[in-house]
Enzyme design. Structure first.
Site, PDB file in Angstrom:
ATOM      1  N   THR B   7       0.840  -1.192   0.000  1.00 40.10           N
ATOM      2  CA  THR B   7       0.000   0.000   0.000  1.00 40.10           C
ATOM      3  C   THR B   7       0.877   1.244   0.000  1.00 40.10           C
ATOM      4  O   THR B   7       2.009   1.211   0.471  1.00 40.10           O
ATOM      5  CB  THR B   7      -0.929   0.041   1.237  1.00 40.10           C
ATOM      6  OG1 THR B   7      -1.749   1.211   1.161  1.00 40.10           O
ATOM      7  CG2 THR B   7      -0.143   0.087   2.536  1.00 40.10           C
ATOM      8  N   GLU B  33      -3.610  -4.376 -12.077  1.00 44.40           N
ATOM      9  CA  GLU B  33      -4.703  -5.254 -11.659  1.00 44.40           C
ATOM     10  C   GLU B  33      -5.430  -5.777 -12.886  1.00 44.40           C
ATOM     11  O   GLU B  33      -5.483  -5.113 -13.907  1.00 44.40           O
ATOM     12  CB  GLU B  33      -5.669  -4.468 -10.766  1.00 44.40           C
ATOM     13  CG  GLU B  33      -4.985  -3.970  -9.498  1.00 44.40           C
ATOM     14  CD  GLU B  33      -5.931  -3.180  -8.607  1.00 44.40           C
ATOM     15  OE1 GLU B  33      -6.959  -3.735  -8.198  1.00 44.40           O
ATOM     16  OE2 GLU B  33      -5.633  -2.011  -8.329  1.00 44.40           O
ATOM     17  N   ASP B  65      -8.187  -4.664  -1.795  1.00 41.28           N
ATOM     18  CA  ASP B  65      -8.905  -3.979  -2.869  1.00 41.28           C
ATOM     19  C   ASP B  65     -10.298  -3.706  -2.331  1.00 41.28           C
ATOM     20  O   ASP B  65     -10.833  -4.509  -1.571  1.00 41.28           O
ATOM     21  CB  ASP B  65      -8.973  -4.876  -4.115  1.00 41.28           C
ATOM     22  CG  ASP B  65      -9.393  -4.091  -5.358  1.00 41.28           C
ATOM     23  OD1 ASP B  65      -9.200  -2.865  -5.381  1.00 41.28           O
ATOM     24  OD2 ASP B  65      -9.919  -4.709  -6.299  1.00 41.28           O
ATOM     25  N   SER B  66     -10.869  -2.566  -2.694  1.00 39.92           N
ATOM     26  CA  SER B  66     -12.206  -2.300  -2.185  1.00 39.92           C
ATOM     27  C   SER B  66     -13.013  -1.483  -3.178  1.00 39.92           C
ATOM     28  O   SER B  66     -12.470  -0.919  -4.127  1.00 39.92           O
ATOM     29  CB  SER B  66     -12.131  -1.582  -0.839  1.00 39.92           C
ATOM     30  OG  SER B  66     -11.412  -0.384  -0.979  1.00 39.92           O
ATOM     31  N   PHE B 141     -12.285   8.989   2.424  1.00 35.81           N
ATOM     32  CA  PHE B 141     -11.810   9.189   1.049  1.00 35.81           C
ATOM     33  C   PHE B 141     -12.691   8.350   0.127  1.00 35.81           C
ATOM     34  O   PHE B 141     -13.586   7.628   0.582  1.00 35.81           O
ATOM     35  CB  PHE B 141     -10.343   8.795   0.928  1.00 35.81           C
ATOM     36  CG  PHE B 141     -10.089   7.346   1.238  1.00 35.81           C
ATOM     37  CD1 PHE B 141      -9.942   6.425   0.215  1.00 35.81           C
ATOM     38  CD2 PHE B 141     -10.030   6.895   2.559  1.00 35.81           C
ATOM     39  CE1 PHE B 141      -9.730   5.082   0.502  1.00 35.81           C
ATOM     40  CE2 PHE B 141      -9.817   5.553   2.846  1.00 35.81           C
ATOM     41  CZ  PHE B 141      -9.673   4.643   1.814  1.00 35.81           C
ATOM     42  N   ARG B 169     -13.311  -2.686   5.354  1.00 32.83           N
ATOM     43  CA  ARG B 169     -11.891  -3.034   5.429  1.00 32.83           C
ATOM     44  C   ARG B 169     -11.573  -3.727   6.755  1.00 32.83           C
ATOM     45  O   ARG B 169     -10.865  -4.740   6.794  1.00 32.83           O
ATOM     46  CB  ARG B 169     -11.009  -1.797   5.247  1.00 32.83           C
ATOM     47  CG  ARG B 169      -9.508  -2.131   5.356  1.00 32.83           C
ATOM     48  CD  ARG B 169      -8.599  -1.039   4.859  1.00 32.83           C
ATOM     49  NE  ARG B 169      -8.805  -0.810   3.446  1.00 32.83           N
ATOM     50  CZ  ARG B 169      -9.488   0.206   2.928  1.00 32.83           C
ATOM     51  NH1 ARG B 169      -9.972   1.149   3.701  1.00 32.83           N
ATOM     52  NH2 ARG B 169      -9.662   0.288   1.634  1.00 32.83           N
TER      53      ARG B 169
END
Lengths: 184, 184
Positions: B7, B33, B65-66, B141, B169
């Site tokens: 990250t 990705e 990943d989200s 964010f 998360r």
């Protein structure tokens, strides 16, 4: 030792062979594509991956990618068009675009060629147009029923065979023919 | 020889270390990705690619990943959320969703762990909620200003630090802690 076009679609193969003016073999290969809005980036990576999957052959490996870049959406969905189509289809896309006055869009096709040297060239074909208010026509596939190319009142799907003469894909293939003729 | 979390975000690293209950190193690595709507598929491939980019190390490599799966859009944009965000932002997403009565959405996070053996495990955290009518709140964010988790009237962005306690998360990281504790 003919160049290979990576597609599951026989009619795409015929169109490519005709416009490129060369005999092509077909490879029906599932190549994972990278996430990006940029057609060139996606197609170049796909050509590299396809070449690798075919064992780095001594003939060129050709892939294509196409989609719709909608101006009101800052070019989205771009190279990700097929995922929007899979999720909501043309009717869903029209609903998402319903409140937009600006219906302009580009139909974009990119053809990427991985040469036997490993180098990759990318060729682009663009058709300006706008997104229709409702799906129209039975021909074509994908976004053909909702794209009206500039200067037309019909959608791609209503134009049938006439579409092929100067489509975004035909333009990308012609660009490839000109860019590549010194090599093959 | 600590596990590595891939990250660019220091606060993500801290959150992951805290919930997993282990010390983590951070790798700031750009990994391409693959295109898919499926978070598990994208994250698993990303974990494999990150492990390879790091030279197949003898410690675990963790990625996440989200995104948002919107019910009215058949789960779109899913693992492609960041591209929709880059193109149109929250305001654009709300405009695209304006005519939909059904505002339900899932906030989804997937944590994928590539073990030193090369095997990859995927853990998922899901928060049900709905998409707000307008962006609200300064915290967070991405889609935080437009997601209202079930049982709340505030958006993630309005919840500030409270969000972290039970976010998608956090849930994915807790699932990973439980799934992995016999291994590390």
């Amino acid at each position: 030792m003919k160049p290979v076009f990576v597609t599951s679609n026989e009619s795409k193969l015929r169109e490519a062979a005709q416009i490129l003016g060369v005999d092509l073999d077909r490879a029906d290969l599932e190549v994972p594509e990278i996430q990006s809005l940029d057609f060139g980036e996606v197609a170049a990576a796909k050509a590299r991956a396809a070449r690798e999957a075919l064992g780095a052959p001594s003939y060129p490996v050709i892939v294509d990618d196409s989609g719709l870049a909608i101006r009101a959406w800052g070019g989205f969905p771009g190279a990700l068009t097929k995922w929007l189509m899979k999720s909501v289809g043309n009717a869903g896309l029209l609903k998402m675009l319903a409140t937009e006055e600006d219906r302009s869009a580009l139909a974009i096709c990119v053809v990427a060629v991985a040469e036997s040297s490993g180098s990759v060239q990318v060729f682009r074909g663009v058709v300006r147009g706008e997104v229709s208010r409702e799906p129209r026509g039975d021909g074509g596939f994908g976004f053909d029923p909702i794209l009206i190319p500039k200067g037309e009142t019909r959608t791609y799907a209503e134009m049938g065979e006439e579409k092929s003469a100067d489509s975004h894909r035909a333009r990308a293939l012609r660009a490839a023919r000109h860019g590549l003729e010194k090599i093959w």
